[in-house]
Write an enzyme that holds these catalytic residues in place. Sequence first.
Site, PDB file in Angstrom:
ATOM      1  CG  ASP B 231      -1.862   1.133   1.272  1.00 59.04           C
ATOM      2  OD1 ASP B 231      -2.731   1.165   0.385  1.00 59.04           O
ATOM      3  OD2 ASP B 231      -1.735   2.002   2.150  1.00 59.04           O
ATOM      4  CD  GLU B 273      -2.680   2.344  -3.189  1.00 58.63           C
ATOM      5  OE1 GLU B 273      -1.859   2.532  -2.290  1.00 58.63           O
ATOM      6  OE2 GLU B 273      -3.797   2.865  -3.198  1.00 58.63           O
TER       7      GLU B 273
END
Lengths: 504, 591
Positions: B231, B273
């Site tokens: 993330d 991401e």
Amino acid sequence: MTDGATDGAHRGEPREDERGDREADLAAYLLRTRWFGGKGRPFRIGEVREVGEVPGTATADRAVVVTLVEVRYEDEPGGSELYQVPLACYEHPEGRLDHAFVGWWRDPVRGWVHAYDALHDKEAMAGWLHSFDRAAHGPVDADTVLAFHRLPGHQLDVTAHATLFAGEQSNSSVAYGEDSLMKVFRKVTPGVNPDIQIHEVLTNAGSDHVAHLYGWLDAVVEVPGSDGEPEETVIQLAMLQQFLRTATDGWDLALASIRSLFADPEVHATDSGGDFAGESTRLGEAVAEIHGQLAEHFPTEVRGADAARDLARAMTERLERAVAVVPELGEHAQALYAVFARVGELDRLEVQKIHGDLHLGQTLRTAKGWKIVDFEGEPAKPLAERLLPDSRWRDVAGMLRSFDYAPRVVAHSAAAPVGNGDGIQDDPDRLLVQQHQRADEWAHRNRNFFLVAYAGGEPSEEEKVLLDAYVADKAVYETVYEARNRPDWLGIPLAAVARIGGAA
Amino acid sequence: MTATEETDALVEPGELPDRDPFPDSPESTDPNEPEWFKTAVFYEVLVRSFKDSNGDGTGDFRGLTEKLDYLQWLGVDCIWLPPFFPSPLRDGGYDVADYTGVLPEVGTVEDFHAFLDAAHERGIRVIIDFVMNHTSDQHPWFQASRSDPEGPYGDFYVWSDTDELYQDARIIFVDTEPSNWTWDPVRQQYFWHRFFAHQPDLNFDNPAVHDAMLDAMRFWLDLGLDGFRLDAVPYLYERPGTNGENLPETHEFLRKVRRIVDEEYPGRVLLAEANQWPADVVDYFGDFAKGGDECHMCFHFPVMPRIFMAVRRESRFPISEILEQTPPIPSGCQWGIFLRNHDELTLEMVTDEDRDYMWEEYAKDPRMKANIGIRRRLAPLLDNDVNQIELFTALLLSLPGSPVLYYGDEIGMGDNIWLGDRDGVRTPMQWSGDRNAGFSSANPGKLDRPLVMDPVYGYQAVNVEAQLEDPSSLLRWTRRMIHARKQHPAFGLGSFTDLGGSNPSVLAYAREHRNPDGSADVIICVNNLSRFPQPVQLDLRRFEGKVPVELVGGVPFPPIGELPYLLTLGGYGFFWFRLIDRVEGREGELL
């Protein structure tokens, strides 16, 4: 080879009953083609000139010959046109090319030949591609007057197969795989072809808004000079360009946007999901960039008040002639004269190289942005005139008129608008009026976005005077065209004329 | 000089031919280049919203395990789980308070382990979210760091006496955060946070932080986990005078993680991401020459809003353009693509003009906006138009990259724009028309998040059970398409060629893959982005002589010749074809 002009009737070798009539065959062939401009006029075949064989195409039973066919019109004294007809001449019939059969006749050099339109013949067309490839290193073949030229920067895929594109109106295009595209000019004129000339300059300038030019084909031929003596001149026969795989006609893209707008009658053009303003902006930027590059690389000129007055006079005279054909123009004539008169008051007129026939149908949208095509200028004009510098506002006016036409064309072919079924909103007349409003909104919005992007802001007063006049002049021309050809459509340019008149 | 050498001279020095953004990917046998993710269909599921096994109102790992048969039936290859770690849950669990634990409401580490084994038994892999950039302010590391600056965790976060540093770094959550610095009254210093103020950024300049993160990753990999979605990777480091994104130090750390995965856990993957333009994202794949030495996969963010734009504009060019501008990626890598996920439909990677357009078209109610995006599910975004939902899904399953489905979208679930932040798209899975949609046996008031109950998208109207009964349902259709995709490696591995075409509303492309046995798998996809029926003429000369066979029904279409290939499509219609060789002189055709 320039003396290749022959007239089978005078050769006398074959017996009368077995002699193929080449002229009759060529005349019949021309009438079958899309690009022959003399349909409906009385004509006969004049000189048939063999320009040369395409290098590397000859086999024991085949010769590929670029031929120029003169068409003499009988309804116009001295009227003639020259058409390029590349022929694949085979000793024996080639069944695979039956659809492209031109005729069979006795050739003075080759004997009896079966002649086919070479553009349909993949094997023959490979000859052009290989010649262009070899032209990168100098003249391809000293024995022919066919001169292949190349620009650096792209390596041709010589293994690509040739395919003739269907549906083209005035020229013929052959795609070589997905690598390159050759445009074969059909109606040719001695002298420079502006399409090649402009593509060469814009390619060398690194323009992102044209299909890059890879090469072109010239022939040096003798034509009768002004004094009647033969003189040598160049005829430009074909050009080879970048193949744009992802391209779609800008006109079609605009129509898709309008159909989307009309599908939601309650939605204004500004709020429509299919809004085209971004595309119009990018198109305006593309045209501005091209005009800038043309101004940089071709001569420009600032002409004086005389030129402005001449332009105003020419527009005024066109209007006078148009009023005689389209009486509906009469009520707007005074206002239009005023528009043209303002051009006559300008003290200067800037001219440069322009496209000459710009409209949405001359634009292609690709995955890499907009491209502009067909720099041949207005087809109806003689070549010498098409090569002259002109006002760039003529091009802009052409685009603006195109934005005006697009929504009306969709309205013309679309079903009557249907409401949501909630009562008063569904009155058919009201819906039609609403659709007209939406059409106006779309045209207005996209003209504005295009123009602001093109001019980088508001155009100056002087520019507006010129632009208004060119738009009016173009619309006047359209009224005549529509009155003669599509009376149902006359309302489109008339509305534009009324709008210009109303604003004047 | 040979002819070839002469021809080469035509290309001007320094000018290279354009590199193909999406070349065919040969199947690799290198254990360090695992390929499974290139053809996998991913499915993102929120554990707490999928299935509640114990009636406490919150979904859990045992519930998820119960539903593995459903996911296997659907055709899912890999489940992606957003964070389920202990957390104060102020950011959907992305505010992690313990990297090696499981939030008690959703189960235990043992429950997770059992789930993982059960998934593997069904041939389904599992990746989980891993939040590297920051922790929750409730994490013991942060509590120790603020109270004991000289202790072992004193340097775990980015502390400063002033809030003047790194002013060039943008604020991401513009709706809630005025600054990237927040004052800590305990330590009497400012701490740095690229996201919420309750999520302090870890200090990656501290080697101890590296070790702590790698230990946590090893913990899950040792259980058999198949990889991580990393993330918010672009923000790991801060440097003055930069925007604090995509810094070289960040890439260096990712290479370090990758080396450990390759050496200790071959076959596991890293998915980044990085919500950036493809030209910047491509750096997260790492070294081209090595086939990539950072992340195996990255999300392709801009393609998603472009799909929505293209359909609203009825023009293929928004999609064509972004794919054309996508740089090539190393051979061992793959893009991840998605239509919707647990976040808002992010519009960071579009121009201002395009963002206004997307808001105007897809977020008509201000409540539908969140940060720089739109918080809606697929079906409501598309006015619940099944033709559009199918077209979008067909695009997702056929464009280059591995598709990531979002739980519930396969049945056309709706959202609840009245819930706060992004919870509106995180409501419980609708299994049946029974109480609580079959999600939980709890008292309805006790549910972690309320069910969607409106008349159009409510669970009585939209649920798995009903759609299983209905052979023409979206669920059954989606399954057929996923299975059709799985039969053709070209979808995952093949090159991508935009086929252009005469009609600007039609997006057509070819996916071509050379099988290891030398045969070719060629798929042609033709998509009508317009609401109206459309004809299209396609230039398919490169496939002359082949016969297109519609992929789902198996109907052969006329063979491809030299002339433009004419197809007509209904509004939002699409075709998937595979190309086969023309069979000459079949019985019945001979004279």
